[in-house]
Design a protein around this motif. Structure first.
Motif, PDB file in Angstrom:
ATOM      1  N   GLY A 131       0.816  -1.211   0.000  1.00 56.61           N
ATOM      2  CA  GLY A 131       0.000   0.000   0.000  1.00 56.61           C
ATOM      3  C   GLY A 131       0.846   1.254   0.000  1.00 56.61           C
ATOM      4  N   PHE A 132       0.184   2.366   0.242  1.00 56.27           N
ATOM      5  CA  PHE A 132       0.887   3.652   0.233  1.00 56.27           C
ATOM      6  C   PHE A 132       1.657   3.854   1.535  1.00 56.27           C
ATOM      7  CE2 PHE A 132      -2.863   5.318  -2.502  1.00 56.27           C
ATOM      8  CZ  PHE A 132      -2.335   4.702  -3.618  1.00 56.27           C
ATOM      9  N   THR A 133       2.759   4.591   1.420  1.00 63.32           N
ATOM     10  CA  THR A 133       3.642   4.799   2.567  1.00 63.32           C
ATOM     11  C   THR A 133       2.988   5.663   3.647  1.00 63.32           C
ATOM     12  OG1 THR A 133       5.507   4.671   1.044  1.00 63.32           O
ATOM     13  CG2 THR A 133       5.947   5.613   3.226  1.00 63.32           C
ATOM     14  N   SER A 134       2.378   6.779   3.248  1.00 69.45           N
ATOM     15  CA  SER A 134       1.952   7.746   4.268  1.00 69.45           C
ATOM     16  C   SER A 134       0.777   7.238   5.109  1.00 69.45           C
ATOM     17  CB  SER A 134       1.602   9.096   3.636  1.00 69.45           C
ATOM     18  OG  SER A 134       0.465   8.938   2.826  1.00 69.45           O
ATOM     19  N   ASP A 135      -0.048   6.342   4.555  1.00 71.19           N
ATOM     20  CA  ASP A 135      -1.155   5.811   5.375  1.00 71.19           C
ATOM     21  C   ASP A 135      -0.864   4.394   5.863  1.00 71.19           C
ATOM     22  OD1 ASP A 135      -1.946   3.942   3.327  1.00 71.19           O
ATOM     23  OD2 ASP A 135      -3.008   5.551   2.310  1.00 71.19           O
ATOM     24  N   LYS A 136       0.393   3.955   5.723  1.00 68.62           N
ATOM     25  CA  LYS A 136       0.800   2.622   6.194  1.00 68.62           C
ATOM     26  C   LYS A 136      -0.156   1.529   5.698  1.00 68.62           C
ATOM     27  CE  LYS A 136       2.800   4.344  10.571  1.00 68.62           C
ATOM     28  NZ  LYS A 136       4.082   4.723  10.013  1.00 68.62           N
ATOM     29  N   GLY A 137      -0.364   1.515   4.392  1.00 66.94           N
ATOM     30  CA  GLY A 137      -1.219   0.468   3.818  1.00 66.94           C
ATOM     31  C   GLY A 137      -2.639   0.506   4.357  1.00 66.94           C
ATOM     32  N   GLY A 138      -3.152   1.718   4.601  1.00 63.85           N
ATOM     33  CA  GLY A 138      -4.530   1.858   5.070  1.00 63.85           C
ATOM     34  C   GLY A 138      -4.687   1.790   6.577  1.00 63.85           C
ATOM     35  N   ASN A 139      -3.590   1.527   7.298  1.00 59.75           N
ATOM     36  CA  ASN A 139      -3.689   1.423   8.761  1.00 59.75           C
ATOM     37  C   ASN A 139      -4.115   2.723   9.428  1.00 59.75           C
ATOM     38  OD1 ASN A 139      -3.011  -1.162  10.196  1.00 59.75           O
ATOM     39  ND2 ASN A 139      -1.356  -1.126   8.705  1.00 59.75           N
ATOM     40  N   THR A 140      -3.782   3.868   8.816  1.00 62.05           N
ATOM     41  CA  THR A 140      -4.121   5.142   9.464  1.00 62.05           C
ATOM     42  C   THR A 140      -5.415   5.746   8.897  1.00 62.05           C
ATOM     43  OG1 THR A 140      -2.868   6.520   7.905  1.00 62.05           O
ATOM     44  CG2 THR A 140      -1.650   5.616   9.793  1.00 62.05           C
ATOM     45  N   ILE A 141      -6.097   5.004   8.023  1.00 67.54           N
ATOM     46  CA  ILE A 141      -7.378   5.502   7.494  1.00 67.54           C
ATOM     47  C   ILE A 141      -8.511   4.926   8.333  1.00 67.54           C
ATOM     48  CG2 ILE A 141      -8.891   5.620   5.474  1.00 67.54           C
ATOM     49  CD1 ILE A 141      -6.411   5.289   3.701  1.00 67.54           C
ATOM     50  N   ASN A 142      -9.141   5.794   9.128  1.00 71.02           N
ATOM     51  CA  ASN A 142     -10.236   5.333   9.984  1.00 71.02           C
ATOM     52  C   ASN A 142     -11.529   5.269   9.193  1.00 71.02           C
ATOM     53  OD1 ASN A 142      -8.755   5.268  12.529  1.00 71.02           O
ATOM     54  ND2 ASN A 142      -8.617   7.484  12.216  1.00 71.02           N
ATOM     55  N   VAL A 143     -12.231   4.159   9.339  1.00 73.77           N
ATOM     56  CA  VAL A 143     -13.510   3.989   8.646  1.00 73.77           C
ATOM     57  C   VAL A 143     -14.494   3.345   9.626  1.00 73.77           C
ATOM     58  CG1 VAL A 143     -12.453   3.726   6.360  1.00 73.77           C
ATOM     59  CG2 VAL A 143     -12.861   1.697   7.768  1.00 73.77           C
ATOM     60  N   HIS A 144     -15.725   3.201   9.188  1.00 72.03           N
ATOM     61  CA  HIS A 144     -16.666   2.352   9.906  1.00 72.03           C
ATOM     62  C   HIS A 144     -16.941   1.141   9.041  1.00 72.03           C
ATOM     63  CE1 HIS A 144     -17.382   5.900  12.397  1.00 72.03           C
ATOM     64  NE2 HIS A 144     -17.874   5.056  13.287  1.00 72.03           N
ATOM     65  N   TRP A 145     -16.801  -0.051   9.634  1.00 75.29           N
ATOM     66  CA  TRP A 145     -17.223  -1.266   8.951  1.00 75.29           C
ATOM     67  C   TRP A 145     -18.645  -1.513   9.427  1.00 75.29           C
ATOM     68  CZ3 TRP A 145     -16.353  -3.715   4.785  1.00 75.29           C
ATOM     69  CH2 TRP A 145     -16.862  -5.001   4.587  1.00 75.29           C
ATOM     70  N   TYR A 146     -19.615  -1.177   8.579  1.00 75.44           N
ATOM     71  CA  TYR A 146     -20.999  -1.085   9.025  1.00 75.44           C
ATOM     72  C   TYR A 146     -21.024  -0.103  10.196  1.00 75.44           C
ATOM     73  CZ  TYR A 146     -21.906  -4.723   5.632  1.00 75.44           C
ATOM     74  OH  TYR A 146     -21.996  -5.418   4.450  1.00 75.44           O
ATOM     75  N   THR A 147     -21.330  -0.535  11.401  1.00 74.85           N
ATOM     76  CA  THR A 147     -21.435   0.441  12.489  1.00 74.85           C
ATOM     77  C   THR A 147     -20.176   0.504  13.351  1.00 74.85           C
ATOM     78  OG1 THR A 147     -22.476  -1.288  13.820  1.00 74.85           O
ATOM     79  CG2 THR A 147     -23.938   0.243  12.668  1.00 74.85           C
ATOM     80  N   ARG A 148     -19.229  -0.417  13.104  1.00 75.06           N
ATOM     81  CA  ARG A 148     -18.061  -0.493  13.996  1.00 75.06           C
ATOM     82  C   ARG A 148     -16.895   0.319  13.489  1.00 75.06           C
ATOM     83  NH1 ARG A 148     -15.809  -6.188  15.856  1.00 75.06           N
ATOM     84  NH2 ARG A 148     -14.172  -4.856  16.706  1.00 75.06           N
TER      85      ARG A 148
END
Ligand SMILES: *[C@@H]1O[C@H](CO)[C@@H](O)[C@H](O)[C@H]1NC(C)=O
Ligand SMILES: *[C@@H]1O[C@H](CO)[C@@H](O)[C@H](O)[C@H]1NC(C)=O
Ligand SMILES: *[C@@H]1O[C@H](CO)[C@@H](O)[C@H](O)[C@H]1NC(C)=O
Length: 286
Positions: A154-171
């Protein structure tokens, strides 16, 4: 006493939420890939794998395929070997440019690790090898899984999506973890009665039917190498851009639309990971 215990339990659970397992398909993803691989082994490879597996595995390769995640803390040098950081937004991978750890040491990434443990295993059967080939098998089986998880390249600045906060459905979740575990777990719950073997069977059926005419190409590898991790890494960063990152921003809510449109890609990557792990072991032990 009871109160202290509860506080301790709360502290432990909070720590687990703060530091969710953030590297590698979850346990199930790795187990699925190894369950697909093992029945595809040649006689010679099955015998070598049987000899190398620890007795506690009961000749079940899938039982050791998350071992590499569990030893990250006792083998801190191994943590960099699970993934590759590529330049932001480029959607491409190059070994010389990208395969290095955070200190810039060349070769310390998941493609380098696959080459490393492949060449160690090639010494199987020779006079006393200086490597622990049980560990080499466990690492290789794990890293062949990781390299097929799109966000492990993945991309370097977001550590492969680790620093992208999302909701998986409600969690609350992070995008990397959605691809490690949530898509797979939701598929198991919704389509396979929460049964991992039901999921494995469905993928195996598609390997013999839907994907039958592609399997040889998945297994193919230039210049007689046992495996071609650079190809798998390139596919992963392309899939990361096309499916994982696409349409996702900080705090996106990912529900049915995302789940149902990305699941086919997850199915495909699990299938390719299993097929290619078997192909690599068959070539190594031929
Ligand atoms: C290769 O394997 C050895 C033995 O496990 C390990 O010490 C070394 O860090 C590995 N290097 C890479 C790039 O995988
Ligand atoms: C090789 O590694 C396995 C798994 O970590 C370990 O149980 C075993 O003791 C090691 N063997 C040797 C000879 O060090
Ligand atoms: C298998 O292939 C069918 C037909 O393309 C598809 O609907 C199904 O989701 C696939 N299942 C898996 C586990 O790949």
């Amino acid at each position: 006493m009871g109160c202290v215990k509860i506080k301790l339990a709360v502290a432990i659970v909070s720590l687990m939420l703060l530091f969710p397992d953030s590297q590698g398909w979850g346990e199930d993803g790795h187990a699925i890939i190894c369950k697909i691989a093992q029945p595809r082994l040649s006689k010679a490879a099955a015998e070598a794998v049987g000899n190398l597996l620890p007795p506690s595995a009961g000749n079940d390769l899938s039982s050791v395929c998350s071992w590499a995640d569990h030893v990250k803390f006792i083998f801190p040098w191994s943590a960099a070997l699970h993934f590759i950081d590529t330049p932001d937004s480029l959607c491409s991978y190059q070994y010389n440019r990208d395969c290095k750890d955070e200190n810039g040491v060349q070769g310390r990434c998941v493609t380098g690790a696959i080459n490393n443990y492949t060449s160690q295993l090639l010494s199987y059967g020779g006079d006393k090898t200086r490597y622990n080939l049980t560990q080499a098998l466990q690492f290789l089986s794990h890293f062949m899984g990781d390299i097929h998880q799109p966000l492990h390249v993945g991309f370097t600045s977001d550590k492969g999506g680790n620093t992208i906060n999302v909701h998986w459905y409600t969690r609350k979740q992070n995008l990397h973890h959605v691809w490690d575990a949530n898509i797979i777990e939701t598929a198991e719950e919704r389509f396979y009665d929460s049964n991992i073997d039901g999921f494995v069977n469905a993928i195996q059926q598609n390997i013999t039917k839907e994907w039958a005419d592609q399997v040889q190409q998945w297994e193919a590898c230039s210049s007689d190498k046992p495996s071609c991790p650079d190809i798998y890494a390139t596919e992963s960063i392309k899939a990361a851009c096309q499916y994982a990152y696409k349409g996702v921003t900080e705090n996106s809510v990912l529900g049915d639309d995302y789940f149902l449109s990305r699941l086919p890609e997850v199915n495909l990557r699990l299938a390719q990971g299993g097929v290619r792990l078997a192909a690599a072991l068959n070539r190594i032990f031929s």
